[in-house]
Design a protein around this motif. Structure first.
Motif, PDB file in Angstrom:
ATOM      1  N   ARG A 184     -13.170  14.525   4.427  1.00 13.57           N
ATOM      2  CA  ARG A 184     -12.238  13.755   5.249  1.00 13.57           C
ATOM      3  C   ARG A 184     -10.855  13.817   4.361  1.00 13.57           C
ATOM      4  NH1 ARG A 184     -10.662  13.734  10.160  1.00 13.57           N
ATOM      5  NH2 ARG A 184      -9.463  11.505  10.829  1.00 13.57           N
ATOM      6  N   TRP A 185     -11.042  13.363   2.992  1.00 12.08           N
ATOM      7  CA  TRP A 185      -9.660  13.502   2.396  1.00 12.08           C
ATOM      8  C   TRP A 185      -9.058  14.721   2.249  1.00 12.08           C
ATOM      9  CZ3 TRP A 185      -7.889  16.160  -1.937  1.00 12.08           C
ATOM     10  CH2 TRP A 185      -6.893  15.596  -2.529  1.00 12.08           C
ATOM     11  N   GLN A 186      -9.778  15.915   2.075  1.00 10.02           N
ATOM     12  CA  GLN A 186      -8.926  16.986   2.391  1.00 10.02           C
ATOM     13  C   GLN A 186      -8.258  17.361   3.462  1.00 10.02           C
ATOM     14  OE1 GLN A 186     -11.915  16.408   0.957  1.00 10.02           O
ATOM     15  NE2 GLN A 186     -12.631  17.852  -0.504  1.00 10.02           N
ATOM     16  N   ASP A 187      -9.016  16.791   4.573  1.00  7.16           N
ATOM     17  CA  ASP A 187      -8.207  16.984   5.907  1.00  7.16           C
ATOM     18  C   ASP A 187      -7.225  16.344   6.069  1.00  7.16           C
ATOM     19  OD1 ASP A 187     -10.294  18.974   6.901  1.00  7.16           O
ATOM     20  OD2 ASP A 187     -11.331  17.188   7.651  1.00  7.16           O
ATOM     21  N   LEU A 188      -7.042  15.227   5.721  1.00  9.37           N
ATOM     22  CA  LEU A 188      -5.937  14.155   5.776  1.00  9.37           C
ATOM     23  C   LEU A 188      -4.978  14.583   4.799  1.00  9.37           C
ATOM     24  CD1 LEU A 188      -7.709  10.781   6.735  1.00  9.37           C
ATOM     25  CD2 LEU A 188      -6.866  12.624   8.440  1.00  9.37           C
ATOM     26  N   SER A 189      -5.229  15.099   3.526  1.00 10.68           N
ATOM     27  CA  SER A 189      -4.311  15.477   2.612  1.00 10.68           C
ATOM     28  C   SER A 189      -3.541  16.610   3.133  1.00 10.68           C
ATOM     29  CB  SER A 189      -5.085  15.622   1.461  1.00 10.68           C
ATOM     30  OG  SER A 189      -4.128  16.207   0.289  1.00 10.68           O
ATOM     31  N   ARG A 190      -4.125  17.768   3.320  1.00 13.33           N
ATOM     32  CA  ARG A 190      -3.511  18.933   3.854  1.00 13.33           C
ATOM     33  C   ARG A 190      -2.823  18.780   4.887  1.00 13.33           C
ATOM     34  NH1 ARG A 190      -6.258  21.346   7.786  1.00 13.33           N
ATOM     35  NH2 ARG A 190      -8.031  20.893   8.362  1.00 13.33           N
ATOM     36  N   THR A 191      -3.144  18.040   5.983  1.00 12.94           N
ATOM     37  CA  THR A 191      -1.934  17.652   7.154  1.00 12.94           C
ATOM     38  C   THR A 191      -0.857  16.636   6.966  1.00 12.94           C
ATOM     39  OG1 THR A 191      -3.760  16.170   8.050  1.00 12.94           O
ATOM     40  CG2 THR A 191      -4.031  18.531   8.612  1.00 12.94           C
ATOM     41  N   LYS A 192      -1.027  16.037   5.556  1.00  9.13           N
ATOM     42  CA  LYS A 192       0.051  15.154   5.330  1.00  9.13           C
ATOM     43  C   LYS A 192      -0.257  13.869   6.186  1.00  9.13           C
ATOM     44  CE  LYS A 192       1.779  17.682   2.278  1.00  9.13           C
ATOM     45  NZ  LYS A 192       0.848  18.969   2.208  1.00  9.13           N
ATOM     46  N   ALA A 214      -4.308   5.743   6.524  1.00 10.40           N
ATOM     47  CA  ALA A 214      -4.936   4.628   5.961  1.00 10.40           C
ATOM     48  C   ALA A 214      -4.276   3.566   6.258  1.00 10.40           C
ATOM     49  CB  ALA A 214      -4.940   5.299   4.392  1.00 10.40           C
ATOM     50  N   LYS A 215      -2.800   3.456   6.320  1.00 14.86           N
ATOM     51  CA  LYS A 215      -2.243   2.149   6.751  1.00 14.86           C
ATOM     52  C   LYS A 215      -2.397   1.569   8.086  1.00 14.86           C
ATOM     53  CE  LYS A 215       1.681   2.882   3.631  1.00 14.86           C
ATOM     54  NZ  LYS A 215       3.282   3.019   3.551  1.00 14.86           N
ATOM     55  N   ALA A 216      -2.681   2.622   8.917  1.00  8.35           N
ATOM     56  CA  ALA A 216      -3.047   2.075  10.453  1.00  8.35           C
ATOM     57  C   ALA A 216      -4.584   1.552  10.582  1.00  8.35           C
ATOM     58  CB  ALA A 216      -2.655   3.141  11.445  1.00  8.35           C
ATOM     59  N   PHE A 217      -5.327   2.392   9.853  1.00 14.72           N
ATOM     60  CA  PHE A 217      -6.816   2.085  10.114  1.00 14.72           C
ATOM     61  C   PHE A 217      -7.835   1.480   8.928  1.00 14.72           C
ATOM     62  CE2 PHE A 217      -5.129   5.247  13.153  1.00 14.72           C
ATOM     63  CZ  PHE A 217      -5.435   4.242  14.416  1.00 14.72           C
ATOM     64  N   ASN A 218      -7.173   1.533   7.640  1.00  6.95           N
ATOM     65  CA  ASN A 218      -8.059   1.191   6.721  1.00  6.95           C
ATOM     66  C   ASN A 218      -7.344  -0.051   6.151  1.00  6.95           C
ATOM     67  OD1 ASN A 218      -9.490   1.044   4.277  1.00  6.95           O
ATOM     68  ND2 ASN A 218      -9.771   3.037   4.050  1.00  6.95           N
ATOM     69  N   ASP A 246      -8.528  -2.049   3.781  1.00  6.51           N
ATOM     70  CA  ASP A 246      -8.612  -2.025   2.300  1.00  6.51           C
ATOM     71  C   ASP A 246      -7.760  -1.290   1.549  1.00  6.51           C
ATOM     72  OD1 ASP A 246     -10.685  -3.983   2.581  1.00  6.51           O
ATOM     73  OD2 ASP A 246     -12.320  -2.339   2.805  1.00  6.51           O
ATOM     74  N   ALA A 247      -7.443  -0.175   2.178  1.00  5.33           N
ATOM     75  CA  ALA A 247      -6.532   0.828   1.452  1.00  5.33           C
ATOM     76  C   ALA A 247      -5.238   0.634   1.857  1.00  5.33           C
ATOM     77  CB  ALA A 247      -6.780   2.364   1.799  1.00  5.33           C
ATOM     78  N   ALA A 248      -4.747   0.002   2.739  1.00 10.35           N
ATOM     79  CA  ALA A 248      -3.314  -0.191   3.227  1.00 10.35           C
ATOM     80  C   ALA A 248      -2.334  -0.727   2.381  1.00 10.35           C
ATOM     81  CB  ALA A 248      -3.229  -0.844   4.408  1.00 10.35           C
ATOM     82  N   PRO A 249      -2.770  -1.752   1.435  1.00  6.35           N
ATOM     83  CA  PRO A 249      -1.595  -2.252   0.493  1.00  6.35           C
ATOM     84  C   PRO A 249      -1.542  -1.226  -0.441  1.00  6.35           C
ATOM     85  CG  PRO A 249      -3.566  -3.708   1.140  1.00  6.35           C
ATOM     86  CD  PRO A 249      -3.878  -2.425   1.672  1.00  6.35           C
ATOM     87  N   ASN A 250      -2.456  -0.314  -0.823  1.00 11.22           N
ATOM     88  CA  ASN A 250      -2.182   0.443  -2.114  1.00 11.22           C
ATOM     89  C   ASN A 250      -1.829   1.932  -1.902  1.00 11.22           C
ATOM     90  OD1 ASN A 250      -3.076  -1.933  -3.828  1.00 11.22           O
ATOM     91  ND2 ASN A 250      -4.993  -1.692  -3.249  1.00 11.22           N
ATOM     92  N   ILE A 251      -2.274   2.626  -0.738  1.00 11.54           N
ATOM     93  CA  ILE A 251      -2.017   3.857  -0.454  1.00 11.54           C
ATOM     94  C   ILE A 251      -0.512   4.073  -0.620  1.00 11.54           C
ATOM     95  CG2 ILE A 251      -1.624   3.723   2.058  1.00 11.54           C
ATOM     96  CD1 ILE A 251      -3.780   6.370   0.429  1.00 11.54           C
ATOM     97  N   GLN A 252      -0.195   5.388  -1.390  1.00 10.00           N
ATOM     98  CA  GLN A 252       1.062   6.036  -1.868  1.00 10.00           C
ATOM     99  C   GLN A 252       0.946   7.338  -1.329  1.00 10.00           C
ATOM    100  OE1 GLN A 252       2.498   4.793  -5.493  1.00 10.00           O
ATOM    101  NE2 GLN A 252       1.157   2.856  -5.366  1.00 10.00           N
ATOM    102  N   ASP A 253       2.212   8.202  -1.415  1.00  7.04           N
ATOM    103  CA  ASP A 253       2.382   9.346  -1.179  1.00  7.04           C
ATOM    104  C   ASP A 253       1.606   9.975  -2.241  1.00  7.04           C
ATOM    105  OD1 ASP A 253       3.788   9.081   1.315  1.00  7.04           O
ATOM    106  OD2 ASP A 253       6.008   9.293   0.383  1.00  7.04           O
ATOM    107  N   ARG A 254       1.550   9.577  -3.303  1.00  5.11           N
ATOM    108  CA  ARG A 254       1.047  10.545  -4.547  1.00  5.11           C
ATOM    109  C   ARG A 254      -0.322  10.764  -4.226  1.00  5.11           C
ATOM    110  NH1 ARG A 254      -1.334   7.417  -8.810  1.00  5.11           N
ATOM    111  NH2 ARG A 254      -1.279   5.007  -8.354  1.00  5.11           N
ATOM    112  N   HIS A 255      -1.087   9.886  -3.531  1.00  5.93           N
ATOM    113  CA  HIS A 255      -2.528   9.975  -2.943  1.00  5.93           C
ATOM    114  C   HIS A 255      -2.774  11.270  -2.274  1.00  5.93           C
ATOM    115  CE1 HIS A 255      -2.581   5.697  -4.201  1.00  5.93           C
ATOM    116  NE2 HIS A 255      -3.316   6.194  -5.059  1.00  5.93           N
TER     117      HIS A 255
END
Length: 310
Positions: free
Chosen positions: A248-256, A262-266, A268-277
């Motif tokens: 999953r991470w690879q799929d979402l990473s490679r498709t940008k 993460a912001k829409a559906f997670n 737990d991750a929404a407050p901290n997720i950044q483009d660098r991830h």
């Protein structure tokens, strides 16, 4: 959730009592049930229902029932209040193992390739080609639909039966984990009679009107172009088919699309997720070990080689 078998064959939604409790419950009774119901369902008033829901087969109440959409709730996230309230993945269980947690012997094969993933890779290629002007977005459907129709319950299939992910042959099958219960909560979650009827087709014929669950994700993310809609649909299908398979991470990473999803559906991750991830950090041990012209890299050289933001 009604006609697509993949959720019910991927996650465990019932667990047995594996330690007798008082005079009411004995080993083997239904001890935990996850109700993965639909938004707006008013049958269960709270997230956690203790000893209030009756298991019809024994007439006993179920000690713990966790509800995805309690009290008519229509928003996601009820189960996020406590991490223990998530149903667990069953894909990698091996029913041929003995009951000991430290037992490593088993008969399950290792998956080296998945034909369904091959179909979905081809579908993504067709979507990307359509964006470039070669073919149309509907060209992806002959690759997506076989995966979806294979996932349909077959006519006459018992939809309440649960098997572990291995389905390995053994004289003593499905003994791991000790809390194995031979049912899922299909009927309880969907609030439908215990009947066996043919599945409605999961084939998609109109890309302008995708299945409701996919349209919900698409609208939440604000996608409108045919490319964004079809890529989102493809990623949703990969989630349904390949859940828990470390892609999953690879799929979402490679498709940008990692940050937006993460912001829409997670929560737990929404407050901290950044483009660098979108990229992983290059290990410090690697940077410390390499050299340039026989000399260890300087701090500035290491930082220049590191991915942005780390």
């Amino acid at each position: 959730m009604v006609n697509d078998s993949r959720f019910w064959k991927t996650f465990r939604t019932k667990h047995k009592v594996n330690g007798a409790s008082g005079t009411t419950y004995v080993n083997g009774d239904l001890g935990i049930m996850y109700v993965i119901n639909q938004p707006g369902d008013t049958r269960y008033p709270t997230v956690l229902m203790n000893n209030t829901v009756v298991y019809a087969a024994t007439g006993k109440t179920i000690p713990h029932v966790y509800v995805a959409y309690p009290g008519g709730r229509t928003t996601d996230g009820a189960l996020l209040a406590d991490s223990r309230k998530f149903p667990s993945l069953s894909k990698f269980f091996d029913g041929s193992r003995n009951a000991g947690f430290n037992d490593v012997d088993g008969l399950r094969d290792i998956t080296l390739a998945r034909s369904a993933e091959t179909y979905l890779i081809a579908a993504e290629a067709k979507i990307r080609l359509a964006k470039l002007g070669t073919g149309s977005y509907t060209d992806a459907l002959p690759y997506i639909n076989p995966v979806r129709t294979r996932a349909q319950y077959i006519n006459g299939e018992n939809r309440s039966v649960y098997y572990d992910g291995g389905a390995a042959p053994s004289s003593n099958p499905q003994t791991i984990p000790p809390s194995f219960f031979p049912e899922n909560s299909y009927y309880e979650s969907n609030n439908i009679p215990v009947t066996i009827t043919p599945s409605l087709s999961l084939s998609v014929t109109n890309i302008a009107a995708l299945p409701a669950g996919d349209e919900y994700v698409i609208s939440t993310l604000g996608y409108t172009t045919p490319y964004d809609r079809m890529l989102c649909f493809l990623l949703n299908e990969r989630a349904r088919e390949l859940a828990g398979e470390y892609l999953r991470w690879q799929d979402l990473s490679r498709t940008k699309t990692l940050v937006a999803r993460a912001k829409a559906f997670n929560p737990d991750a929404a407050p901290n997720i950044q483009d660098r991830h979108l990229l992983r950090p290059i290990p410090q041990r690697f940077l410390d070990a390499i050299q340039a012209n026989g000399v260890a890299l300087t701090a500035d050289q290491k930082q220049a080689m590191q991915n942005p933001g780390y």
